[in-house]
Design a protein around this motif. Sequence first.
Motif, PDB file in Angstrom:
ATOM      1  N   ASP A 156      -2.940   2.329  -3.789  1.00  8.06           N
ATOM      2  CA  ASP A 156      -3.735   2.804  -2.664  1.00  8.06           C
ATOM      3  C   ASP A 156      -5.135   2.258  -2.877  1.00  8.06           C
ATOM      4  N   CYS A 157      -6.056   2.489  -1.951  1.00 10.93           N
ATOM      5  CA  CYS A 157      -7.348   1.789  -2.011  1.00 10.93           C
ATOM      6  C   CYS A 157      -8.116   2.073  -3.297  1.00 10.93           C
TER       7      CYS A 157
ATOM      8  N   TYR B 225       0.868  -1.183   0.000  1.00  8.75           N
ATOM      9  CA  TYR B 225       0.000   0.000   0.000  1.00  8.75           C
ATOM     10  C   TYR B 225       0.900   1.227   0.000  1.00  8.75           C
TER      11      TYR B 225
ATOM     12  N   HIS C 172     -12.328   5.661   2.187  1.00  9.04           N
ATOM     13  CA  HIS C 172     -11.727   4.363   1.852  1.00  9.04           C
ATOM     14  C   HIS C 172     -12.714   3.549   1.021  1.00  9.04           C
TER      15      HIS C 172
ATOM     16  N   ALA D 260      -5.388  -2.045   2.132  1.00  4.50           N
ATOM     17  CA  ALA D 260      -5.838  -1.577   3.443  1.00  4.50           C
ATOM     18  C   ALA D 260      -5.054  -0.372   3.959  1.00  4.50           C
TER      19      ALA D 260
ATOM     20  N   ASP E  74      -9.180  -5.308  -0.254  1.00  8.36           N
ATOM     21  CA  ASP E  74      -8.803  -3.893  -0.416  1.00  8.36           C
ATOM     22  C   ASP E  74      -7.313  -3.705  -0.206  1.00  8.36           C
TER      23      ASP E  74
ATOM     24  N   GLY F 233     -13.239  -0.505  -1.091  1.00  4.64           N
ATOM     25  CA  GLY F 233     -12.805  -1.882  -1.324  1.00  4.64           C
ATOM     26  C   GLY F 233     -13.872  -2.594  -2.150  1.00  4.64           C
TER      27      GLY F 233
ATOM     28  N   SER G 155     -11.636   7.933  -3.764  1.00  4.41           N
ATOM     29  CA  SER G 155     -12.683   7.258  -2.992  1.00  4.41           C
ATOM     30  C   SER G 155     -13.974   8.057  -2.936  1.00  4.41           C
TER      31      SER G 155
END
Length: 265
Positions: A177-178, A166, A228, A242, A240, A230, A197
């Motif tokens: 990244d997510c 990550y 966030h 995380a 995801d 996922g 996001s």
Amino acid sequence: MSHTAHIPSPRKPRRSASKLALRAGVAGGVLSTIAVAGAAGPANAEPVTETIEMPTLTGLSLSAATQSAEATQQVALDLELQAQEDAAAAKAAQTAKKAKAEAVRKAEAKEKAEAKERAEAEAKERASRSSERTTLSAPSSSSSSNASGSAATVVAFLKAQLGDAYVMGATGPNSWDCSSLVQAAFRTVGVDLPRVSQDQSVAGTQVGTSNLQVGDILYWGGAGSAYHTGVYIGDGKYLDAANPGKGVVIQDLSGYPASGAVRVL
């Protein structure tokens, strides 16, 4: 006539005793004065013609009395000034003490209020999680094992990235990244998602977390302000990117319930 009557006597006439005594006294006094003068100074000393006037006792007494009165008045003024300074200092100390006590009281009241707010927020959060866990305890019949088509392709891509790092802002192929991981996964099936996001959380149809399907995008935070994302992979789990400590992993929703979900497939 006797022949002796006209013969003068050879003896001088006798003076009276009183006159002789007076002359002797005057002479003695003169001689005594001369003797004293001679003994007091040199023979050629000039006679003293000046006199020294000494201050009278009355003048000295008045001067001493004036000085004493002035000294007493100064002492009285000094004492009065000191008393005023002491009173001012005592008043300032009392004011400071009251101000400190008031500040402490306000701080304690604020701390109690904040503690109460935290307790209420924690109670609400626990209740919310408990409700979500109860809902997720009976997951949807949809699972990654029977997923097909586009959803299966998305899940396959995601699982191929397990163990990647990550890194905030990274977009692959070995670190994500997510939101970049979610974007890349859906790109494999021709779905062009936003990069961040917040935008992904409103990119599709909002669905409740109690009716999830494989391939639904999960988000944490508010719709449009999510922090966030996922992807739900079935059986109450999601995949995801995380955080820097975990990297890309599979996790259980019961441990970190999502705030909402959108469906784009």
